[in-house]
Design an enzyme around this catalytic site. Structure first.
Site, short mmCIF file in Angstrom:
data_model
loop_
_atom_site.label_atom_id
_atom_site.label_comp_id
_atom_site.label_asym_id
_atom_site.label_seq_id
_atom_site.Cartn_x
_atom_site.Cartn_y
_atom_site.Cartn_z
CG ASP A 168 40.90 11.13 -21.04
OD1 ASP A 168 41.70 10.21 -21.24
OD2 ASP A 168 40.15 11.19 -20.05
CG ASP A 217 40.82 5.59 -20.96
OD1 ASP A 217 40.50 5.78 -19.78
OD2 ASP A 217 40.27 4.73 -21.68
CD GLU A 221 42.75 4.70 -16.46
OE1 GLU A 221 41.82 4.72 -15.63
OE2 GLU A 221 42.56 4.57 -17.69
CG HIS A 235 36.55 9.69 -15.03
ND1 HIS A 235 37.92 9.77 -14.90
CD2 HIS A 235 36.32 8.73 -15.96
CE1 HIS A 235 38.50 8.91 -15.71
NE2 HIS A 235 37.55 8.26 -16.37
CG ASP A 236 36.74 5.51 -14.30
OD1 ASP A 236 35.64 5.72 -14.83
OD2 ASP A 236 37.79 5.29 -14.95
#
Length: 561
Positions: free
Chosen positions: A114, A216, A258, A332-333
């Protein structure tokens, strides 16, 4: 009800494709803090992941995306990085990570890191130097402004996590900008020296043998805060093209951006091959369909299948011949998909298999989020003190101050909070769900004794087996990996239907998103005798124009003329 012949145009001839390893691969996202704890401290770690590699190899995934494992004070659970070349002690060591990369590679699995470079931690050495002196070279690595005339923040911009987007530093008599929290100062991508530091760090990781990066909130790096342009700012794509030239070109890796703002109008700017930026991008139009238009994600909104399909199919059309899709429903969000899109009670098993069928039969690279492969559900906490997520806690304070009742906020959080996906992986029915011998950092879901890997895999018709089969089909069948997508029944509020086409091969996919039996009327030219590739109920081979589907039934049938 009379079924009509489809008048869809014949698919246009696709240009010759350049195939990469990730075109047929399935990704698996691990949130390390909650995956597997090897030492009993209640926090997942890298040795724990190594101990579960056989599970992932059996599933058939091609690569693992690790949420951040870098050194961090963990204000935002690792998305606030204090050293990009060190591992957080609770997760292990660089030697542990090297071992993970090596052992995963031996099983045919790549490790994707990430990349969090919109911001750093306020405890990063760069920021410590930056806040100590205006003359430090690192001062230019961050975004600073003078106080407003008469004192106070330079303007009224607000942070995503709540409160002002500006924080005062006494030593340099300036405010720094933070799009998220004060602990996450934004990096200044306008500074060439900062960009060179990031590029050097990326090369360092690639030289250790990783398979690529998930980037990210990458669409924020080109921001112009003075114009209040945060997403997809004027310099975003030049920065990404520079990154490709300096770091990515010539390496057979995967890069996944993302962006919460990318749209069909801008999507190919990221991932069209000739632009040389990224391989694919996580976009969230289908996710935002589930948000309240005014109150946002913490206000429950009924699921709208028509809007959901429209968003997904728009991106399938966008990438018909150019670019590539990153396919996901959970990360994860986000909430657990079986709780959000379907039924996590009586019909949980069929709901989970139905959602998997829909996603994995689309064109793109599918991502499985840990626990999705056994149908894990939302946690349904009852009190705010059970939550650990910074975003949830900050929004709770903000909305209570605005007069929202605590129970109303908790109802929304139980549907949409990031902590729903962050409860520990449920491996078995024992202590701590097999995640840890100690006390987990966040509560285990109360249903872990009924929903866990050991229980699911013991069932011959398990959710895990269904996922494993879907992963294999993508590797084996060109029409699933590369076929064009043709939507069917777009106005149905109960049924998702589409076809995939490549040459003479055609796959028909149907899914019932309701807890009721549904009568379906199909175009005549979609019907006939085929081979059932996958089914949540009885295997279907003969498809007639009029058929009936059981609650949450799904299937895919291959026709090859």
């Amino acid at each position: 009800m009379s079924c009509q012949k489809s008048h869809a145009p014949a698919p246009a001839e696709a240009p010759e494709r350049l195939e990469h390893w990730w075109h047929r691969a399935t990704g698996y996202q691990i949130y390390p803090r909650s995956f597997a704890d090897s030492n009993g401290d209640g926090v997942g770690d890298i040795p724990g992941i190594i101990g579960k590699l056989v599970h992932l190899a059996d599933l058939g995934v091609g690569f693992i995306w690790l949420s951040p494992i870098y050194a961090s004070p963990m204000v935002d659970n690792g998305y606030d990085i204090s050293d990009y070349r060190a591992i957080a002690p609770e997760y292990g060591t660089l030697a542990d990570l090297d071992r993970l990369i090596s052992e995963a590679r031996d099983l045919g699995i790549g490790i994707v890191m990430d990349l969090v470079v919109n911001h750093s931690s306020s405890l990063h050495a760069w920021f410590k130097a930056a806040r100590a002196s205006r003359d430090a070279p690192e001062h230019g690595y961050y975004i600073w402004r003078e106080a407003a005339p008469g004192g106070g923040p330079p303007d009224d911009q607000e942070a995503v996590f709540g409160g002002p987007a500006w924080t005062w530093v006494e030593e340099v008599q300036r405010y720094y900008f933070h799009y998220f929290s004060p602990a996450q100062p934004d990096l200044n991508w306008q500074n060439p020296a900062l960009r060179a530091e990031v590029h050097d760090m990326m090369r360092w990781w690639l030289d250790r043998g990783i398979a690529g990066f998930r980037m990210d909130v990458i669409s924020l790096i080109g921001k112009d805060i003075d114009q209040r342009i945060y997403e997809e700012g004027p310099d975003l794509h030049p920065f990404l093209q520079e990154m490709h030239r300096e770091v990515i070109a010539g390496r057979e890796i995967v890069t996944i951006g993302e962006s919460w703002s990318v749209s069909p109008e801008t999507g190919l700017l990221y991932c069209a091959q000739e632009r040389k930026e990224l391989d694919m991008v996580f976009e969230f139009s289908h996710i935002r369909e589930g948000w309240h238009p005014e109150l946002g994600k913490f206000a429950p909104k009924p699921f709208d299948l028509v809007g959901f399909k429209r968003a997904l199919f728009e991106w399938q059309e966008l990438t018909r011949h150019e670019g590539w899709n990153a396919l996901f429903l959970t990360n994860h969000d986000l909430p657990r998909q079986v709780s959000f899109y379907a039924d996590d009670g009586k019909h949980r098993r069929n709901s989970a298999r139905m959602l998997a069928t829909v996603l994995h039969m689309l064109k793109g690279t599918p991502f499985i989020y840990q626990g999705e492969e056994i149908g894990m559900t939302n946690a349904r906490f009852e009190r705010i003190d059970q939550y650990r997520d910074l975003e949830t806690l900050n929004h709770f304070e903000d909305q209570i101050a605005r007069g929202v009742a605590p129970e109303e906020f908790i109802a929304g959080a139980n549907r949409n909070s990031r902590d729903n996906a962050r409860t520990p992986m449920q491996w078995d029915a024992g202590h701590g769900a097999g995640f840890s011998t100690g006390t987990p950092w966040i509560e285990v879901n109360s249903n872990a004794d009924q929903i866990n890997v050991a229980q699911d895999r013991s069932d011959p018709e398990s959710i895990f087996a269904h996922y494993r089969h879907l992963v294999r089909l993508r590797r084996e069948l060109d029409v699933i990996a590369f076929g064009e997508t043709e939507p069917l029944l777009p106005d149905s509020s109960a049924i998702m239907a589409f076809q995939r086409r490549l040459g003479s091969a055609r796959v028909l996919v149907l899914a019932n998103f309701t807890a009721n039996r549904q009568a379906v009327c199909l175009p005549l030219d979609t019907c006939g005798e085929g081979r059932c590739l996958v089914s949540s109920h009885r295997a279907r081979r003969r498809i007639d124009p009029d058929l009936e589907m059981a609650p949450f039934e799904s299937f895919a049938v291959l026709f090859d003329s």
